[in-house]
Design a protein around this motif. Structure first.
Motif, PDB file in Angstrom:
ATOM      1  N   ASN A  55       1.213  -1.412  -0.140  1.00  0.00           N
ATOM      2  CA  ASN A  55       0.345   0.607   0.275  1.00  0.00           C
ATOM      3  C   ASN A  55       0.784   1.616   0.074  1.00  0.00           C
ATOM      4  N   ASP A  56       1.228   1.031   0.587  1.00  0.00           N
ATOM      5  CA  ASP A  56       2.653   2.651   0.875  1.00  0.00           C
ATOM      6  C   ASP A  56       4.129   2.512  -0.635  1.00  0.00           C
ATOM      7  N   LEU A  57       3.644   1.558  -0.759  1.00  0.00           N
ATOM      8  CA  LEU A  57       4.126   1.137  -2.109  1.00  0.00           C
ATOM      9  C   LEU A  57       3.169   2.145  -3.765  1.00  0.00           C
ATOM     10  N   TRP A  58       2.328   2.151  -2.893  1.00  0.00           N
ATOM     11  CA  TRP A  58       1.224   2.770  -4.726  1.00  0.00           C
ATOM     12  C   TRP A  58       1.409   4.168  -4.675  1.00  0.00           C
ATOM     13  N   GLY A  59       1.720   5.235  -2.469  1.00  0.00           N
ATOM     14  CA  GLY A  59       1.830   6.546  -2.819  1.00  0.00           C
ATOM     15  C   GLY A  59       3.288   6.483  -2.864  1.00  0.00           C
ATOM     16  N   LEU A  60       4.540   5.731  -3.287  1.00  0.00           N
ATOM     17  CA  LEU A  60       5.530   6.030  -3.805  1.00  0.00           C
ATOM     18  C   LEU A  60       5.596   6.059  -5.669  1.00  0.00           C
ATOM     19  N   ALA A  61       4.247   5.474  -5.395  1.00  0.00           N
ATOM     20  CA  ALA A  61       4.849   5.052  -7.353  1.00  0.00           C
ATOM     21  C   ALA A  61       4.035   6.680  -7.562  1.00  0.00           C
ATOM     22  N   ALA A  62       3.168   6.865  -6.834  1.00  0.00           N
ATOM     23  CA  ALA A  62       1.954   7.851  -7.045  1.00  0.00           C
ATOM     24  C   ALA A  62       3.620   9.214  -7.338  1.00  0.00           C
ATOM     25  N   MET A  63       3.956   9.062  -5.970  1.00  0.00           N
ATOM     26  CA  MET A  63       5.063  10.583  -6.023  1.00  0.00           C
ATOM     27  C   MET A  63       6.108  10.010  -7.112  1.00  0.00           C
ATOM     28  N   LEU A  64       6.335   9.527  -8.277  1.00  0.00           N
ATOM     29  CA  LEU A  64       7.448   9.458  -8.877  1.00  0.00           C
ATOM     30  C   LEU A  64       6.594   9.164 -10.344  1.00  0.00           C
ATOM     31  N   GLY A  65       5.474   8.780 -10.341  1.00  0.00           N
ATOM     32  CA  GLY A  65       4.336   8.969 -11.870  1.00  0.00           C
ATOM     33  C   GLY A  65       3.758  10.712 -12.056  1.00  0.00           C
ATOM     34  N   LEU A  66       4.242  11.104 -11.193  1.00  0.00           N
ATOM     35  CA  LEU A  66       3.637  12.386 -10.999  1.00  0.00           C
ATOM     36  C   LEU A  66       4.689  13.570 -10.468  1.00  0.00           C
TER      37      LEU A  66
END
Length: 252
Positions: free
Chosen positions: A188-199
């Motif tokens: 779940n935390d990696l979804w947040g990290l992936a969102a940061m990288l994607g943005l």
């Protein structure tokens, strides 16, 4: 997703904690990447800079220039690989080993390259359904938003399977399934990290695209610089994840 900002900030802190040391560790790989960019600018035929390359333009390309382009591309790939390995080892090695064992042997290097290929294959296979869904979503949403969402999913998968890369840099064998299982507690935390990288990737692409015209020399240099920065952040994040999840290191 409380750990996502902590992971991201920890990865950045490692770079800026001692900039002189960071630059010294990464210099061999960065020099190869720079040499690759210079080689591309020198060898690349003018036609290939065009964002809309036509068959007639392809026929006009001097075949002798393609060897130089291929050599420059190889230097760039080698630079990225060495940069990643050096940073993984610098962070994960302790004590005197950071200085005496920083440079990997050929076995470690080739093992890393092979695992990069494996990750790329998995990402390619995962990209096919992701892009298909993104194409369908783009009919209802904006193309930009669909691209960002697809990028987030792509980054999440990459974070789940790529612990095999810092493991390989340390000369340790890890399977993709082991990486997937090791990252499961923080999925779940990696979804947040992936969102940061994607943005971050989307914003950088928009800024670079807005500053220069596609296919120009300035655009290529800015694109290269942005890829290097984004790549360094990704490398540091993987190192942080490996240290935290595999070696039990704190994020503080």
């Amino acid at each position: 997703m409380t750990n996502a900002p902590a992971l991201f900030s920890h990865a950045l802190r490692m770079f800026f904690h001692d900039p002189a040391v960071t630059l010294r560790v990464l210099m061999p790989g960065l020099l190869l990447i720079f040499a690759s960019s210079v080689g591309m600018a020198y060898f690349m035929p003018d036609q290939m800079w065009s964002p809309t390359l036509t068959p007639d333009q392809v026929e006009m390309i001097d075949p002798s220039a393609l060897g130089g382009v291929a050599l420059a591309a190889f230097a760039g790939l080698a630079g990225y690989v060495l940069t990643a390995i050096f940073w993984h080892r610098h962070v994960l090695l302790t004590g005197e080993a950071r200085e005496t064992a920083l440079f990997p042997g050929i076995g470690v290097t080739m093992g890393y390259v092979w695992r990069v290929i494996l990750v790329a294959i998995v990402q390619f296979l995962a990209a096919l359904p992701i892009l298909a869904v993104a194409g369908a979503v783009a009919t209802a949403l904006s193309t930009l938003l669909a691209g960002v969402l697809a990028g987030i999913v792509f980054f999440w998968i990459a974070l789940r399977i790529s612990l095999i890369l810092p493991a390989a840099a340390m000369g340790r064998k890890m399977k993709i399934a082991e990486s997937w299982n090791a990252t499961a507690p923080m999925s779940n935390d990696l979804w947040g990290l992936a969102a940061m990288l994607g943005l971050l990737s989307a914003v950088v692409a928009l800024v670079v695209g807005g500053m220069t015209a596609p296919g120009t020399g300035t655009n290529v240099w800015l694109q290269t610089a942005s890829y290097v920065v984004e790549g360094l952040i990704s490398i540091s994040i993987l190192t942080t994840l490996y240290g935290h999840l595999i070696e039990g290191r704190p994020l503080g």
